[in-house]
Write a protein that holds these residues in place. Structure first.
Motif, PDB file in Angstrom:
ATOM      1  N   SER A 104      -9.988  -3.268  -2.690  1.00 56.53           N
ATOM      2  CA  SER A 104      -8.877  -2.979  -1.780  1.00 56.53           C
ATOM      3  C   SER A 104      -9.469  -2.538  -0.448  1.00 56.53           C
ATOM      4  O   SER A 104     -10.644  -2.155  -0.363  1.00 56.53           O
ATOM      5  N   GLY A 116      -1.931   5.147  -4.996  1.00 56.09           N
ATOM      6  CA  GLY A 116      -2.503   3.818  -5.246  1.00 56.09           C
ATOM      7  C   GLY A 116      -1.459   2.756  -5.497  1.00 56.09           C
ATOM      8  O   GLY A 116      -1.777   1.659  -5.957  1.00 56.09           O
ATOM      9  N   MET A 117      -0.204   3.040  -5.179  1.00 54.33           N
ATOM     10  CA  MET A 117       0.910   2.130  -5.509  1.00 54.33           C
ATOM     11  C   MET A 117       1.845   1.877  -4.326  1.00 54.33           C
ATOM     12  O   MET A 117       2.971   1.459  -4.524  1.00 54.33           O
ATOM     13  N   GLY A 118       1.453   2.247  -3.141  1.00 56.94           N
ATOM     14  CA  GLY A 118       2.320   1.977  -1.988  1.00 56.94           C
ATOM     15  C   GLY A 118       3.434   2.979  -1.780  1.00 56.94           C
ATOM     16  O   GLY A 118       4.309   2.766  -0.933  1.00 56.94           O
ATOM     17  N   GLN A 139      -6.584   8.244  -1.262  1.00 55.16           N
ATOM     18  CA  GLN A 139      -5.774   7.614  -2.298  1.00 55.16           C
ATOM     19  C   GLN A 139      -4.901   8.672  -2.961  1.00 55.16           C
ATOM     20  O   GLN A 139      -5.392   9.566  -3.637  1.00 55.16           O
ATOM     21  N   LEU A 152      -0.094  -6.538  -6.681  1.00 58.65           N
ATOM     22  CA  LEU A 152      -1.170  -5.534  -6.736  1.00 58.65           C
ATOM     23  C   LEU A 152      -0.714  -4.276  -7.482  1.00 58.65           C
ATOM     24  O   LEU A 152      -1.510  -3.640  -8.167  1.00 58.65           O
ATOM     25  N   VAL A 153       0.589  -3.963  -7.379  1.00 53.93           N
ATOM     26  CA  VAL A 153       1.103  -2.830  -8.164  1.00 53.93           C
ATOM     27  C   VAL A 153       1.068  -3.171  -9.657  1.00 53.93           C
ATOM     28  O   VAL A 153       0.635  -2.369 -10.478  1.00 53.93           O
ATOM     29  N   ASN A 187      -0.513   0.082   3.962  1.00 58.71           N
ATOM     30  CA  ASN A 187      -1.089   0.922   2.918  1.00 58.71           C
ATOM     31  C   ASN A 187      -2.404   0.284   2.472  1.00 58.71           C
ATOM     32  O   ASN A 187      -2.403  -0.791   1.873  1.00 58.71           O
ATOM     33  N   ALA A 188      -3.524   0.940   2.760  1.00 61.43           N
ATOM     34  CA  ALA A 188      -4.830   0.363   2.428  1.00 61.43           C
ATOM     35  C   ALA A 188      -5.005   0.193   0.918  1.00 61.43           C
ATOM     36  O   ALA A 188      -5.784  -0.646   0.471  1.00 61.43           O
ATOM     37  N   CYS A 189      -4.236   0.951   0.130  1.00 63.18           N
ATOM     38  CA  CYS A 189      -4.355   0.839  -1.331  1.00 63.18           C
ATOM     39  C   CYS A 189      -3.739  -0.447  -1.859  1.00 63.18           C
ATOM     40  O   CYS A 189      -4.067  -0.888  -2.948  1.00 63.18           O
ATOM     41  N   LEU A 190      -2.807  -1.048  -1.103  1.00 64.78           N
ATOM     42  CA  LEU A 190      -2.143  -2.281  -1.535  1.00 64.78           C
ATOM     43  C   LEU A 190      -2.491  -3.400  -0.571  1.00 64.78           C
ATOM     44  O   LEU A 190      -1.621  -4.094  -0.055  1.00 64.78           O
ATOM     45  N   TYR A 191      -3.744  -3.558  -0.280  1.00 59.93           N
ATOM     46  CA  TYR A 191      -4.178  -4.528   0.726  1.00 59.93           C
ATOM     47  C   TYR A 191      -5.579  -4.962   0.373  1.00 59.93           C
ATOM     48  O   TYR A 191      -6.445  -4.118   0.139  1.00 59.93           O
ATOM     49  N   TYR A 241      -9.163  -4.275  -7.951  1.00 62.15           N
ATOM     50  CA  TYR A 241      -8.070  -4.884  -8.712  1.00 62.15           C
ATOM     51  C   TYR A 241      -8.668  -5.751  -9.810  1.00 62.15           C
ATOM     52  O   TYR A 241      -9.681  -6.421  -9.590  1.00 62.15           O
ATOM     53  N   ARG A 247      -2.382  -2.841 -10.930  1.00 60.60           N
ATOM     54  CA  ARG A 247      -2.730  -1.423 -11.118  1.00 60.60           C
ATOM     55  C   ARG A 247      -2.140  -0.890 -12.425  1.00 60.60           C
ATOM     56  O   ARG A 247      -2.714  -0.033 -13.071  1.00 60.60           O
ATOM     57  N   GLN A 286       5.358   0.761   6.086  1.00 59.17           N
ATOM     58  CA  GLN A 286       4.093   0.120   5.711  1.00 59.17           C
ATOM     59  C   GLN A 286       4.330  -1.061   4.778  1.00 59.17           C
ATOM     60  O   GLN A 286       3.696  -2.103   4.904  1.00 59.17           O
ATOM     61  N   ILE A 287       5.231  -0.887   3.795  1.00 60.12           N
ATOM     62  CA  ILE A 287       5.521  -1.986   2.874  1.00 60.12           C
ATOM     63  C   ILE A 287       6.193  -3.137   3.642  1.00 60.12           C
ATOM     64  O   ILE A 287       5.844  -4.302   3.455  1.00 60.12           O
TER      65      ILE A 287
END
Ligand SMILES: Cc1cc2nc3c(=O)[nH]c(=O)nc-3n(C[C@H](O)[C@H](O)[C@H](O)COP(=O)(O)OP(=O)(O)OC[C@H]3O[C@@H](n4cnc5c(N)ncnc54)[C@H](O)[C@@H]3O)c2cc1C
Ligand code: FES
Ligand code: FES
Lengths: 171, 301
Positions: free
Chosen positions: A22, A40-42, A37, B36-37, A57-61, B2, B40, B103-104
């Protein structure tokens, strides 16, 4: 492994990246530990950075998506030892408690303030409600948000007002 | 990291179709905010990826003889900033504003929102009342199908193996766009960053410009009111030809035949039914007011 080039806080980088990484993994590996973090889920926005001046969101990218792009993290907002106006506003408003949410929030505010300026929005027309909506993707468990709204108002050049401190619904 | 089992980055749409054809279990990934969610959370279904993020062929919002074309890779933020979409499909912009947080919205795409098959996708109700069409390309070629009927069940859509959504089309129809008063609202526990408990979109055309005029057409759609996003044929038919207030009553009374809200931790079924009725009334009225306002503006000109 994939090779990408990008700029991080105005410095050019050539990086060899695992496609599964990510953007958060990649930036922290580069020592940019302001990128937190949380979930980690946006959901929480603690990992917010700017990619070509847009908050993500760097965690979802995926790290590989930043090939050819400009990344900004809170480390790079300090120029010549001077805090950016947004950073200074967070200090002045006392909008930092534990600080975990702060780097992400500052990047969200930075993108918001710059977008308002680019769209020639009159700062006086921007309501606390607009500010709350624009920061809805960032959670803070400490401050109760009023001081954060105050910091954003200061960043926009709005006069401080006691009215913000009486309203306390979360964004 | 991931947990991809395989990852291919497509350099073009053609390559993406080829990669999907060659990897039968792979899925296209656009903004990744769903996939990606899921990864996770440990879902294996999404471990094989063909990355279509940022493909130029899937971007852009254009107009062709009144038809609005939205590239599937368009993010909600880009959609919300489009004057063209604001003119031809304002209700879609209204709904986009309800999606998650900034952001989303900066990464989530409209294509992903439709193709994830979610019953709570915020773009679904507005696109259903606009009678949107989907422009698909796959190993067997191109096809254009209505959005209505595309959702088959929770997480299941009418996409063939290896097919990619290229664009969403809103065709010009008499009264479409600004000519049909439209409105969307999402009921959720929080104002932002929350999945809908119920989402409701309405489109109304009145015979004359008065806000209490005869209803010539009603289009009503819901998210989370059934296993898939739904239009409401019974309620729509019940409202036809009645003055607005009676039309609302009739539509609300008929609604139960169109929806089947379920009980979940978020909300009980009967509570959802109550919200469905309440929102239907409000959105039909708002859509009618907007229609009347639009007519008034045009008569004044
Ligand atoms: C914190 C958070 C909050 C959210 N809040 C909301 C909300 O309020 N409202 C809402 O509606 N959604 C919400 N979502 C869900 C999600 O952001 C949206 O559904 C988004 O539009 C998905 O788009 P994407 O491009 O990120 O999809 P991806 O994750 O890339 O893909 C989703 C699915 O669509 C398929 N797909 C994507 N593009 C195509 C294409 N062009 N052709 C064929 N198949 C394709 C993928 O294979 C996958 O099955 C939220 C998500 C998060 C993480
Ligand atoms: S860590 Fe990225 S949004 Fe929470
Ligand atoms: S200051 Fe602690 S989470 Fe915001």
């Amino acid at each position: 492994m994939l090779t990408i080039s990008c700029s991080i806080n105005d410095r050019p980088y050539e990086l060899t990246i695992d496609p599964r990484a990510s953007l958060l993994d990649m930036l922290r590996d580069q020592g940019l530990t302001s990128v937190k973090q949380g979930c980690g889920m946006g959901e929480c926005g603690a990992c917010t950075v700017l990619v070509d001046d847009v908050a993500v969101n760097a965690c979802l990218y995926l790290a590989t998506w930043v090939h050819g792009k400009r990344i900004r993290t809170v480390e790079g907002e300090v120029k010549n030892g001077q805090l950016s106006p947004v950073q200074q506003a967070y200090v002045d408003a006392g909008a930092v408690q534990c600080g975990f949410c702060t780097p992400g929030l500052i990047m969200t505010t930075t993108a918001f303030v710059e977008a308002c300026r680019d769209k020639f929005r009159n700062p006086e027309d921007i309501t606390p409600e607009d500010i709350r909506r624009a920061h809805a993707g960032n959670l803070c468990r400490c401050t109760g948000y009023d001081t954060i709204v105050q910091a954003v108002r200061q960043s926009l050049g709005q006069p401080a007002s006691a009215q913000d401190l009486t309203k306390s619904s979360p964004p | 990291m991931y947990a991809f089992e395989s990852y291919h980055r497509a350099q073009s749409l053609t390559e993406a179709v080829e990669l999907l054809a060659a990897n039968p279990f792979a899925r296209p990934m656009a903004g990744g905010t769903d996939i990606l969610v899921r990864l996770r959370e440990g879902h294996k279904d999404y471990a094989k990826i063909v990355d279509i993020h940022g493909l130029p062929e899937l971007e852009g919002i254009t107009e062709d003889r009144g038809e609005l074309r939205i590239g599937s890779g368009t993010t909600f933020a880009v959609l919300m900033a489009s004057p063209l979409a604001a003119r031809l499909a304002p209700v879609l912009i209204e709904a986009a504003g309800w999606v998650a947080g900034p952001q989303i919205r900066n990464t989530a795409t409209i294509g992903g929102n439709i193709c994830n098959g979610s019953a709570c996708a915020d773009s679904a109700a507005p696109l259903l009342i606009l009678n949107a069409h989907l422009d698909l390309i796959g190993p067997e070629g191109k096809r254009m199908i209505p959005l209505r009927g595309f959702h088959l069940g929770p997480g299941r859509v009418e996409l063939r193996q290896g097919e990619i959504l290229r664009s969403v089309r809103v065709k010009p129809e008499p009264g479409q766009g600004q000519g049909l008063g439209t409105a969307y609202v999402k009921y959720s526990m929080r104002q932002a960053m929350d999945i809908a408990t119920i989402g409701c979109g309405a489109g109304v055309r009145l015979r004359d410009g008065r806000p209490d005029g005869i209803v010539d057409e009603l289009r009503l759609a819901f998210t989370v009111a059934a296993p898939t996003p739904v239009r409401c044929p019974s309620a729509e038919a019940a409202a036809m030809g009645l003055p607005l207030n009676e039309a609302i009553q009739a539509a609300v009374a008929a609604l139960e035949q169109d929806v089947s809200p379920r009980t979940s931790w978020r909300a009980a079924g009967d509570f959802r039914m109550h919200i469905i009725r309440t929102l239907a009334g409000r959105m039909i009225r708002t859509a009618a007011e907007r229609f009347a306002m639009h007519v008034a503006k045009h008569v004044a000109k």
